[in-house]
Design a protein around this motif. Structure first.
Motif, PDB file in Angstrom:
ATOM      1  N   LYS A  66     -14.171  18.557   6.347  1.00 31.70           N
ATOM      2  CA  LYS A  66     -14.802  17.283   5.983  1.00 31.70           C
ATOM      3  C   LYS A  66     -13.729  16.199   5.982  1.00 31.70           C
ATOM      4  O   LYS A  66     -12.698  16.331   5.327  1.00 31.70           O
ATOM      5  CB  LYS A  66     -15.438  17.396   4.594  1.00 31.70           C
ATOM      6  N   TYR A  68     -12.824  12.019   5.563  1.00 31.37           N
ATOM      7  CA  TYR A  68     -13.181  10.644   5.207  1.00 31.37           C
ATOM      8  C   TYR A  68     -12.236   9.748   5.993  1.00 31.37           C
ATOM      9  O   TYR A  68     -11.121   9.484   5.558  1.00 31.37           O
ATOM     10  CB  TYR A  68     -12.986  10.383   3.708  1.00 31.37           C
ATOM     11  N   SER A 106     -25.459  20.363   0.499  1.00 29.80           N
ATOM     12  CA  SER A 106     -26.017  19.504   1.563  1.00 29.80           C
ATOM     13  C   SER A 106     -26.229  18.066   1.118  1.00 29.80           C
ATOM     14  O   SER A 106     -27.086  17.368   1.640  1.00 29.80           O
ATOM     15  CB  SER A 106     -27.347  20.054   2.087  1.00 29.80           C
ATOM     16  N   LEU A 107     -25.459  17.658   0.147  1.00 27.75           N
ATOM     17  CA  LEU A 107     -25.485  16.245  -0.230  1.00 27.75           C
ATOM     18  C   LEU A 107     -24.632  15.445   0.746  1.00 27.75           C
ATOM     19  O   LEU A 107     -24.949  14.316   1.075  1.00 27.75           O
ATOM     20  CB  LEU A 107     -24.920  16.059  -1.637  1.00 27.75           C
ATOM     21  N   LEU A 108     -23.558  16.065   1.170  1.00 25.89           N
ATOM     22  CA  LEU A 108     -22.630  15.405   2.085  1.00 25.89           C
ATOM     23  C   LEU A 108     -22.706  16.028   3.473  1.00 25.89           C
ATOM     24  O   LEU A 108     -22.900  17.246   3.604  1.00 25.89           O
ATOM     25  CB  LEU A 108     -21.191  15.552   1.571  1.00 25.89           C
ATOM     26  N   THR A 109     -22.546  15.188   4.458  1.00 26.74           N
ATOM     27  CA  THR A 109     -22.402  15.716   5.817  1.00 26.74           C
ATOM     28  C   THR A 109     -20.983  16.268   5.958  1.00 26.74           C
ATOM     29  O   THR A 109     -20.100  15.899   5.189  1.00 26.74           O
ATOM     30  CB  THR A 109     -22.586  14.593   6.848  1.00 26.74           C
ATOM     31  N   PRO A 124     -30.255  20.058   4.356  1.00 26.30           N
ATOM     32  CA  PRO A 124     -30.846  19.162   3.343  1.00 26.30           C
ATOM     33  C   PRO A 124     -32.307  19.469   3.036  1.00 26.30           C
ATOM     34  O   PRO A 124     -32.781  19.196   1.939  1.00 26.30           O
ATOM     35  CB  PRO A 124     -30.715  17.780   3.987  1.00 26.30           C
ATOM     36  N   TYR A 127     -35.691  23.594   1.156  1.00 27.65           N
ATOM     37  CA  TYR A 127     -36.307  23.525  -0.170  1.00 27.65           C
ATOM     38  C   TYR A 127     -36.505  24.905  -0.788  1.00 27.65           C
ATOM     39  O   TYR A 127     -36.475  25.047  -2.009  1.00 27.65           O
ATOM     40  CB  TYR A 127     -37.643  22.778  -0.086  1.00 27.65           C
ATOM     41  N   LYS A 130     -33.199  25.528  -2.346  1.00 24.16           N
ATOM     42  CA  LYS A 130     -32.885  24.593  -3.437  1.00 24.16           C
ATOM     43  C   LYS A 130     -33.606  24.945  -4.733  1.00 24.16           C
ATOM     44  O   LYS A 130     -33.117  24.654  -5.820  1.00 24.16           O
ATOM     45  CB  LYS A 130     -33.254  23.168  -3.020  1.00 24.16           C
ATOM     46  N   TYR A 159     -39.120  21.343  -9.978  1.00 25.86           N
ATOM     47  CA  TYR A 159     -38.992  22.719  -9.479  1.00 25.86           C
ATOM     48  C   TYR A 159     -40.208  23.564  -9.828  1.00 25.86           C
ATOM     49  O   TYR A 159     -40.573  24.453  -9.073  1.00 25.86           O
ATOM     50  CB  TYR A 159     -37.752  23.385 -10.089  1.00 25.86           C
TER      51      TYR A 159
ATOM     52  N   ALA B 209     -28.909   9.365  -3.774  1.00 25.49           N
ATOM     53  CA  ALA B 209     -27.794  10.167  -4.284  1.00 25.49           C
ATOM     54  C   ALA B 209     -26.473   9.409  -4.259  1.00 25.49           C
ATOM     55  O   ALA B 209     -25.574   9.705  -5.042  1.00 25.49           O
ATOM     56  CB  ALA B 209     -27.673  11.452  -3.470  1.00 25.49           C
ATOM     57  N   HIS B 219     -32.125  14.344  -5.522  1.00 27.00           N
ATOM     58  CA  HIS B 219     -31.891  14.732  -4.135  1.00 27.00           C
ATOM     59  C   HIS B 219     -31.753  16.253  -3.989  1.00 27.00           C
ATOM     60  O   HIS B 219     -32.092  16.827  -2.947  1.00 27.00           O
ATOM     61  CB  HIS B 219     -30.602  14.065  -3.654  1.00 27.00           C
ATOM     62  N   LEU B 220     -31.268  16.901  -5.025  1.00 23.99           N
ATOM     63  CA  LEU B 220     -31.042  18.348  -4.959  1.00 23.99           C
ATOM     64  C   LEU B 220     -32.300  19.152  -5.289  1.00 23.99           C
ATOM     65  O   LEU B 220     -32.308  20.369  -5.165  1.00 23.99           O
ATOM     66  CB  LEU B 220     -29.920  18.736  -5.930  1.00 23.99           C
ATOM     67  N   ASN B 224     -39.175  16.635  -0.930  1.00 18.95           N
ATOM     68  CA  ASN B 224     -38.775  15.516  -0.096  1.00 18.95           C
ATOM     69  C   ASN B 224     -38.658  14.282  -0.990  1.00 18.95           C
ATOM     70  O   ASN B 224     -39.606  13.906  -1.673  1.00 18.95           O
ATOM     71  CB  ASN B 224     -39.827  15.273   0.987  1.00 18.95           C
ATOM     72  N   LYS B 225     -37.501  13.682  -0.980  1.00 21.37           N
ATOM     73  CA  LYS B 225     -37.287  12.575  -1.921  1.00 21.37           C
ATOM     74  C   LYS B 225     -38.178  11.370  -1.600  1.00 21.37           C
ATOM     75  O   LYS B 225     -38.452  10.551  -2.481  1.00 21.37           O
ATOM     76  CB  LYS B 225     -35.825  12.150  -1.955  1.00 21.37           C
ATOM     77  N   GLN B 378     -31.128  12.448   4.967  1.00 18.41           N
ATOM     78  CA  GLN B 378     -31.191  13.450   3.915  1.00 18.41           C
ATOM     79  C   GLN B 378     -29.849  13.705   3.245  1.00 18.41           C
ATOM     80  O   GLN B 378     -29.787  14.252   2.174  1.00 18.41           O
ATOM     81  CB  GLN B 378     -31.720  14.762   4.498  1.00 18.41           C
ATOM     82  N   ASN B 379     -28.768  13.372   3.942  1.00 19.22           N
ATOM     83  CA  ASN B 379     -27.464  13.546   3.301  1.00 19.22           C
ATOM     84  C   ASN B 379     -26.543  12.391   3.687  1.00 19.22           C
ATOM     85  O   ASN B 379     -26.889  11.557   4.509  1.00 19.22           O
ATOM     86  CB  ASN B 379     -26.845  14.902   3.625  1.00 19.22           C
ATOM     87  N   TYR B 380     -25.389  12.381   3.097  1.00 26.57           N
ATOM     88  CA  TYR B 380     -24.543  11.190   3.154  1.00 26.57           C
ATOM     89  C   TYR B 380     -23.146  11.539   3.676  1.00 26.57           C
ATOM     90  O   TYR B 380     -22.661  12.649   3.479  1.00 26.57           O
ATOM     91  CB  TYR B 380     -24.415  10.580   1.757  1.00 26.57           C
ATOM     92  N   ALA B 381     -22.519  10.533   4.285  1.00 26.22           N
ATOM     93  CA  ALA B 381     -21.137  10.732   4.735  1.00 26.22           C
ATOM     94  C   ALA B 381     -20.199  10.689   3.539  1.00 26.22           C
ATOM     95  O   ALA B 381     -19.165  11.348   3.515  1.00 26.22           O
ATOM     96  CB  ALA B 381     -20.765   9.654   5.742  1.00 26.22           C
TER      97      ALA B 381
END
Lengths: 371, 383
Positions: A66, A68, A106-109, A124, A127, A130, A159, B209, B219-220, B224-225, B378-381
């Motif tokens: 990853k 930045y 999967s919050l971040l790419t 992402p 489900y 998750k 959930y 998020a 988001h977690l 689907n948000k 769906q996700n962030y850099a």
């Protein structure tokens, strides 16, 4: 005259390693050490049990990269977490722990690599995966305008749609974190420790199989910290696999069955607490306070003793490191008595994960500074 | 799941004191201040037939031209509605003075060699009477000169005078009395609708998020948000709608502001305004990566600018802005909202109203489309 010393055993089975604490230490400290000892014993038993079970891999991360911009946050990061473990991800601030967790979730790419959770590729929109994951982030994530009960119910409801089932789960979560007397309180009325407990309750109420905690004890008082750590062990005992990130080595040592030490976006060492400490040269760290004499005058004298790895002086205290496998405390004290040197407080401790980190990376674990 | 999130969104938004202040309390307070400021002006804008007296002097009896002119402006016709004056003749000056003192008439005219106007106070009625007598004296002087030169044109000129006076009273030809104050109140409602932006912004921030820890937690979740976001938006729009209805109710029943009697259309215009306000805030929330404070600042600045151009501070600005830049009438949501109420109140047809409402819903769709484009990822850099 030596102060009265009380032995404290780190490992009750072998009684090999002990720490002497002076009687002047307060009761709270003593109590805390006993609690830690209980936690450690529990986690060892659990770890042995899991090992016997064989343990499926719950999380598999391979070659995760990853970036930045020009900064490489994760550099071919690898991680395997088996079912039933409390896996500790330890590293200084900025080492990439949170980035790794966010990528796993999967919050971040990420630029490269593969992530599997419960033997399925994590995306992402996974489900189905998750719903079995509970996350407790470093920042408290609750809704200010909802009460304690409503917050837990709201997040649990994402959930668990069934209201009746959810009612029981919320009640259990409240009992679990000990917020029974605060269910109608709004978050801003809670102390920092209680707020952290609420944060945890919101993350675990749906009874996830995998719980990820990202530095949940930051800015928490010692009592709340103990409650949180005990809670994590209880969750694990009830069947949850835990990934725990922290830059507090004591916490990781206390509760984690396996530890990965991170630096600059990669894991530099991994194993159990004992395995990690077995990787380094230092055996014991002895601290002796000189009451009258100047400790600097006796550095050479101590260095000449057998199995001494290093000697340092800080103010009126001499810090001595012995070689691994050799206990030098009694020898040193006897030799100092022969020179009629009066000593005050005496401490002896085993090497910490900070020592492991220091030896591997050349930096202090807590602040990441070069040594 | 929809109702679960919807109900908790309702709860959390209603309990957000800051939000409720800006979306409900502030417009109500501002409306009350308008009410105080305009209370002395409101009566002057509603036109009633003016009660005047005429002293039946010999000069008056002899002046048939003046009698004809007075009769013309005291006569009701179909186009002009109520007459300008209701004339009462008094036999003596004392009787006329007594009637004036008793408040039965706004003033009286006594004619000797010229016209004399007697009044006890100043006001719109008195100003009109003064304008009338001044105009008559000027006109009669001009006519006298013309007649002196060409005697055959006298009857024709008298007719012209009568027509002119009828023309003056045509300002009462609309169904509803003209009232500049309404521009302020409509602009106030527009501002309140645009303040729904705060609600829209909050909903976006709650599920993003990269903006709030709560957003990360949502988001977690195994949902689907966008679905969560949709239910939150429904709750936000409902709260905003109720706030606007309370505001309109307050203006109508407490401050006695006239909105006409087309309730269904008023509700429709309010709903369109709420949708536009909430969606505008959602768009600002989604597009800007800055903190909540900056976004709030952007929303307040833009809302106030739009409301200013819709006539919130100076009613005339609404007309001048549209005159200078006609497209503003269609691209300023606040103007569209205010103008929807304006069109309902003043026009008998609904063309302008539905154009405005159509534009408002169009803007809402456009804003939500932009929000969707930003939030669909769906996700962030980075977080």
């Amino acid at each position: 005259m030596l102060p009265e010393l009380v032995p404290f055993y780190h490992d009750r089975d072998s009684k090999k390693h002990m720490t002497f604490v002076t009687i002047s230490q307060d009761i709270c400290h003593w109590d805390m050490m006993l609690r830690f000892d209980t936690l450690k014993t529990t986690k060892r038993v659990l770890y042995r049990r899991r090992k016997r079970q064989g343990g499926n891999m719950i999380v598999k991360v391979s070659n995760l990269v990853k970036r930045y911009g020009d900064l490489i946050a994760l550099d071919h990061f690898k991680l395997d977490v088996a079912e039933g473990e409390i896996f500790g991800l330890l590293g200084p601030n900025g080492s990439g722990k949170t980035t790794a967790i966010n990528c796993i979730l999967s919050l971040l790419t990420f630029d490269k690599g593969e992530i599997e959770v419960f033997d399925k590729k994590m995306t992402p929109s996974s489900y189905d995966l998750k719903k079995d994951i509970g996350v407790i982030m470093q920042n408290v994530a609750v809704i200010e305008e909802l009460t304690v009960y409503e917050n837990i119910d709201f997040f649990c409801g994402l959930y668990v749609p069934d209201k009746e089932i959810r009612k029981n789960l919320v009640k259990e979560a409240i009992d679990f974190v000990g917020l029974g007397d605060f269910t109608k309180f709004y978050p801003k009325k809670l102390s920092g420790g209680l707020l952290r407990r609420l944060n945890i309750a919101c993350g675990i109420a749906h009874k996830p199989r995998l719980i990820i905690l990202d530095e949940p004890t930051v800015a928490v008082d010692p009592q709340s910290r103990n409650n949180i750590l005990e809670g994590i062990v209880r969750l694990n005992r009830e069947g949850a696999t835990v990934i725990y990130t922290s830059h507090y080595m004591e916490e990781v040592e206390q509760i984690c069955t396996r530890i990965g030490i991170m630096d600059k976006g990669r894991i530099v060492a991994m194993g159990t607490n004992e395995e990690l400490k077995g990787m380094i040269r230092v055996g014991e760290k002895i601290s002796i306070e000189f009451l009258a004499a100047d400790p600097k005058d006796y550095v050479e004298f101590v260095e000449s003793m057998p199995y001494i790895a290093a000697v340092e002086v800080q103010d009126r205290t001499m810090l001595i490191k012995t070689e691994r496998g050799h206990n030098g405390l009694s020898t040193i004290l006897t030799e100092l008595q022969t020179k009629s040197i009066k000593v005050g407080r005496v401490y002896c401790e085993l090497p910490t994960l900070n020592d492991v980190f220091l030896e591997i990376t050349g930096k202090e674990l807590r602040d990441g500074k070069e040594k | 799941m929809f109702w679960h999130n919807f109900s908790y969104s309702l709860k959390s938004n209603v309990r957000d004191k800051q939000l409720i202040f800006w979306t409900l309390a502030f417009p109500v307070i501002l409306g009350s201040l308008f009410g105080l400021a305009f209370s002395n002006l409101s009566g002057t804008d509603v036109f009633d037939t003016i009660q005047i007296g005429v002293v039946n002097t010999q000069a008056y009896q002899a002046d048939t031209a003046f009698q004809t002119t007075l009769a013309a402006v005291s006569k009701s016709d179909n186009t002009a509605g109520d007459p300008l004056f209701a004339v009462t003749q008094y036999a003596s000056l004392e009787e006329a003075t007594k009637a004036l003192t008793d408040g039965n008439i706004s003033g009286y005219i006594m004619e000797d060699s010229t016209l004399h106007l007697y009044i006890r106070s100043s006001g719109l009625n008195q100003t009109i009477m003064k304008e009338f007598t001044d105009w008559y004296l000027q006109a009669s002087s001009a006519v006298s000169s013309i007649v002196a030169q060409n005697p055959s044109s006298a009857s024709e000129i008298s007719g012209i005078l009568s027509k002119n006076i009828t023309y003056i009273s045509e300002t009462k030809s609309n169904t509803n009395a003209p009232n500049d104050m309404l521009t302020y109140y409509y602009a106030l409602i527009a501002m309140a609708c645009m303040y729904g932006s705060f609600l829209g912004m909050k909903q976006v921030m709650t599920v993003q998020a990269n903006q709030t820890p709560t957003g990360a937690r949502i988001h977690l979740a195994p949902l689907n948000k966008l679905k969560i976001f949709a239910s939150s938006l429904c709750a936000a729009t409902l709260i905003q709608y109720i706030s606007i209805l309370i505001l309109i109710g307050y203006l109508a029943f407490v401050l006695k502001i006239d909105f006409g009697n087309q309730l269904g259309y008023i509700l429709l215009a309010s709903f369109a305004g709420c949708c536009t306000g909430v969606s505008f805030g959602a768009m600002v929330g989604a597009l800007s990566k800055k903190g909540e404070g900056v976004k709030t600042g952007i929303i307040i600045s833009l809302s106030m600018l739009m409301s200013f151009l819709a006539g919130l501070m100076v009613a005339q600005v609404k007309y001048e802005a549209v005159k200078s830049l006609p497209i503003l009438a269609y691209i300023n949501p606040a103007n569209l909202i205010a103008d929807s109420f304006y069109a309902l109140y003043y026009y008998n047809t609904y063309g302008r109203f539905f154009t405005n409402v159509g534009f408002l819903f169009g803007f809402s769709l456009l804003f939500y489309f932009i929000v969707f484009l930003v939030m669909r990822r769906q996700n962030y850099a980075s977080l």
